[in-house]
Design a protein around this motif. Structure first.
Motif, mmCIF file in Angstrom:
data_model
loop_
_atom_site.group_PDB
_atom_site.id
_atom_site.type_symbol
_atom_site.label_atom_id
_atom_site.label_comp_id
_atom_site.label_asym_id
_atom_site.label_seq_id
_atom_site.Cartn_x
_atom_site.Cartn_y
_atom_site.Cartn_z
ATOM 1 N N MET A 1 0.814 -1.210 0.000
ATOM 2 C CA MET A 1 0.000 0.000 0.000
ATOM 3 C C MET A 1 0.854 1.270 0.000
ATOM 4 O O MET A 1 0.390 2.335 -0.429
ATOM 5 N N ILE A 2 2.103 1.168 0.457
ATOM 6 C CA ILE A 2 2.927 2.381 0.476
ATOM 7 C C ILE A 2 3.313 2.803 -0.932
ATOM 8 O O ILE A 2 3.692 3.957 -1.165
ATOM 9 N N GLU A 3 3.213 1.879 -1.894
ATOM 10 C CA GLU A 3 3.480 2.260 -3.280
ATOM 11 C C GLU A 3 2.510 3.345 -3.731
ATOM 12 O O GLU A 3 2.843 4.185 -4.578
ATOM 13 N N ARG A 4 1.313 3.359 -3.169
ATOM 14 C CA ARG A 4 0.343 4.405 -3.473
ATOM 15 C C ARG A 4 0.856 5.756 -2.995
ATOM 16 O O ARG A 4 0.777 6.763 -3.720
ATOM 17 N N SER A 5 1.396 5.786 -1.780
ATOM 18 C CA SER A 5 1.933 7.047 -1.253
ATOM 19 C C SER A 5 3.135 7.508 -2.059
ATOM 20 O O SER A 5 3.294 8.713 -2.323
ATOM 21 N N ILE A 6 3.998 6.578 -2.454
ATOM 22 C CA ILE A 6 5.150 6.923 -3.294
ATOM 23 C C ILE A 6 4.658 7.491 -4.624
ATOM 24 O O ILE A 6 5.223 8.473 -5.147
ATOM 25 N N ALA A 7 3.605 6.896 -5.193
ATOM 26 C CA ALA A 7 3.060 7.397 -6.460
ATOM 27 C C ALA A 7 2.527 8.810 -6.296
ATOM 28 O O ALA A 7 2.723 9.669 -7.174
ATOM 29 N N TRP A 8 1.831 9.091 -5.191
ATOM 30 C CA TRP A 8 1.342 10.443 -4.943
ATOM 31 C C TRP A 8 2.497 11.432 -4.833
ATOM 32 O O TRP A 8 2.411 12.553 -5.320
ATOM 33 N N MET A 9 3.577 11.006 -4.193
ATOM 34 C CA MET A 9 4.723 11.895 -3.985
ATOM 35 C C MET A 9 5.461 12.204 -5.284
ATOM 36 O O MET A 9 6.076 13.275 -5.415
ATOM 37 N N THR A 10 5.434 11.301 -6.230
ATOM 38 C CA THR A 10 6.261 11.464 -7.430
ATOM 39 C C THR A 10 5.479 11.804 -8.688
ATOM 40 O O THR A 10 6.090 12.131 -9.706
ATOM 41 N N ARG A 11 4.160 11.716 -8.646
ATOM 42 C CA ARG A 11 3.383 11.956 -9.857
ATOM 43 C C ARG A 11 3.578 13.395 -10.340
ATOM 44 O O ARG A 11 3.219 14.361 -9.675
ATOM 45 N N GLY A 12 4.167 13.533 -11.521
ATOM 46 C CA GLY A 12 4.416 14.856 -12.081
ATOM 47 C C GLY A 12 5.524 15.620 -11.398
ATOM 48 O O GLY A 12 5.739 16.805 -11.690
ATOM 49 N N ALA A 13 6.263 14.979 -10.500
ATOM 50 C CA ALA A 13 7.297 15.697 -9.738
ATOM 51 C C ALA A 13 8.510 14.817 -9.481
ATOM 52 O O ALA A 13 9.159 14.952 -8.451
ATOM 53 N N ARG A 14 8.820 13.927 -10.408
ATOM 54 C CA ARG A 14 9.967 13.038 -10.191
ATOM 55 C C ARG A 14 11.297 13.742 -10.455
ATOM 56 O O ARG A 14 12.341 13.317 -9.979
ATOM 57 N N THR A 15 11.259 14.816 -11.228
ATOM 58 C CA THR A 15 12.479 15.572 -11.487
ATOM 59 C C THR A 15 12.562 16.744 -10.521
ATOM 60 O O THR A 15 11.646 17.574 -10.447
ATOM 61 N N LEU A 16 13.656 16.820 -9.773
ATOM 62 C CA LEU A 16 13.834 17.871 -8.777
ATOM 63 C C LEU A 16 14.158 19.202 -9.446
ATOM 64 O O LEU A 16 14.665 19.240 -10.567
#
Length: 530
Positions: free
Chosen positions: A476-491
């Motif tokens: 289930m934490i993969e969902r939180s990781i997806a929320w954190m990185t969606r559209g924002a994987r590049t710093l």
């Protein structure tokens, strides 16, 4: 000095004119109604100790923009334009329809003040306080750990580019270095931008350039740090430039000698046939690193770590580190995240994949009273052997510091490397073909935390409920990781400190988005979920 909002609404206030168009349960509608309660002025008074001067923007407005900027992954300029032209942003900030935004540098200014304060991640902390007030995590004692690699904001540089850039930086920052570089620099004209002008398709020319660049770097560094020169503060820009020059001059190259030559004579510098550990890959951002999340996927950047409650997806702790090197390991950072998680009232069931199965973390979790539901690391097995004996098929007596093999031979690991060597006992062993193909016999390394690791592997093998909990809750934490990185994987920033601040701000925005979706509101002066 700190600014304040006008308590009287403008005639063309967006919330009054078009507030009914905002989607219910969105962050926009929530901030439009509750930004002042979420970000009260006293939360930011320490950033503006003076009561004199030009007033800054109202803190709840800037905080709202920072949250929305992190949530949508926008640059400072794009965020300022959204405040000017997007009615949803105007409503969230309490601005009128014809209101203009602030200059984009205001966001940079606020981030710098927050970074220099005693509470740089206060926005994330405030959202965690809201979570605590709602009671949504009350009685939820599971925490899942995970990490992801984030792309950096700079281009990876090759060895030649790094050497040239480091020498140019020294010439620009170290007093008197420009003359030294002009006098000792022979590989190229360091005052000219770009790469040296050579025949790049010619291997001999490339090799000659690498050798000349390293010789220039060594000579320039020696001339600027010799005993007859003034000492340079290592923490100053000049000192950091000299340190970077020394680092890039040695991390990627090796000395090869010609026949009868030594380092002082017949030999040359060449690109090393290896990769230096913790290698600097850019002189523009010296903290970005090579990373390999899987065998087939390599990235350059940083690593973002989170701890989350798996059922709700709410993030309880966040940290960003280098992508590789000391202090970036999942297990090491995972322990820090749990220590920083103030949403836990007691022991927790900690879920993680095998990257968190280190003996040190298992020891720390057990001593803290937590229950580690962590997939064990793979058992070491000799390569190239059919049906080989694993390390678990060797009996370890940790009290006597001995290891007994499947053939009942015993060897001691009471030595500094903690390695049991069977040596001659393997010569006539009937199980040799399943155990080792080394002429020195089988060796078994017993780690410092081997007792804990073996006990954990044994529990994993026999405890079906433990494995069931892992399969049900850990993914289930993969969902939180997806929320954190969606559209924002590049710093968008350089360095660990700035990107860690953004990672925590992103976690605050994602949590707020999740809470508003659950119906966050205020009831009798307290935060509550609908």
């Amino acid at each position: 000095m700190q600014g304040n909002s006008d308590s009287q609404r403008d005639l063309w206030d967006v919330s009054s004119v078009a507030g009914h168009l905002l989607p219910e349960g969105s962050v926009f509608s929530f901030l439009a109604e509750h930004r002042y309660e979420l970000f009260p002025p006293e939360l930011f008074t320490d950033l503006f100790p003076s009561t004199r001067g030009r007033p800054s923007l109202a803190p709840e407005v800037v905080a709202s923009v920072l949250v929305l900027q992190a949530l949508h992954g926008l640059s400072d300029r794009a965020a300022a334009e959204a405040v000017t032209f997007d009615l949803r942003w105007k409503a969230a900030c309490g601005l009128p329809v014809d209101g203009a935004a602030f200059h984009p540098t205001v966001l940079t200014y606020w981030r710098k003040r927050l970074a220099a304060s005693a509470r740089p991640n206060r926005i994330f902390e405030v959202v965690k306080e809201v979570i605590a007030d709602t009671g949504v995590l009350k009685g939820r004692t599971r925490r899942a750990l995970d990490s992801t690699v984030l792309d950096d904001a700079v281009a990876t540089q090759d060895t030649v580019t790094q050497l040239v850039a480091a020498i140019r930086r020294v010439a620009a920052l170290v007093p008197g270095a420009a003359d030294v570089v002009a006098r000792l620099g022979t590989a190229c004209d360091y005052s000219t931008p770009g790469k040296p002008d050579i025949a790049w398709e010619d291997k001999a020319a490339r090799d000659q350039l690498v050798d000349a660049l390293v010789r220039d770097a060594v000579a320039i560094g020696a001339a600027l740090t010799g005993s007859d020169t003034d000492p340079v503060d290592p923490d100053s820009p000049a000192g950091q430039a000299l340190a970077l020059l020394a680092l890039v001059a040695g991390q990627d190259v090796e000395w090869v000698t010609d026949d009868g030559g030594g380092e002082g004579g017949g030999g040359r510098w060449r690109i090393a046939r290896k990769v230096a550990p913790d290698r600097v890959i850019s002189t523009v951002d010296t903290e970005t690193r090579h990373a390999r999340k899987t065998r087939s996927r390599r990235q350059d950047g940083y690593k973002g770590h989170i701890a989350a409650e798996p059922d709700t997806g709410l993030i309880t702790a966040a940290k960003l580190t280098k992508a590789a090197g000391r202090g970036s390991g999942d297990a090491e950072v995972g322990g820090q995240l749990l220590a920083d998680d103030d949403t836990l009232d007691g022991p927790a069931e900690v879920l993680g994949d095998s990257a968190y199965g280190s003996g040190q973390l298992l020891d720390d979790l057990t001593e803290a009273g937590h229950d580690p539901v962590i997939k064990p690391k793979p058992v070491p097995t000799p390569t190239g052997l059919e049906d080989a004996f694993t390390a678990d098929e060797f009996t370890v007596d940790h009290d006597r510091e001995t290891v007994t093999c499947p053939n009942s031979e015993t060897a001691s690991f009471a030595n500094t490397p903690r390695t049991a060597t069977f040596g001659r006992a393997c010569t006539t062993c009937p199980f040799r073909s399943r155990c080792t193909n080394s002429v020195r016999g089988r060796t078994v390394h017993v780690g410092e935390h081997d007792r804990r690791v073996r006990a954990h592997r044994a529990r994993w093998a026999r405890d079906e409920q433990m494995r069931r909990d892992y399969r049900q809750h850990r993914p289930m934490i993969e969902r939180s990781i997806a929320w954190m990185t969606r559209g924002a994987r590049t710093l968008r920033y350089r360095g660990v400190a700035k990107n860690d601040a953004w990672w925590n701000l992103r976690a605050a925005a994602v949590n707020l988005h999740r809470l508003t979706g659950l119906g966050l509101s205020i009831e009798d002066g307290m935060w509550a979920l609908g």
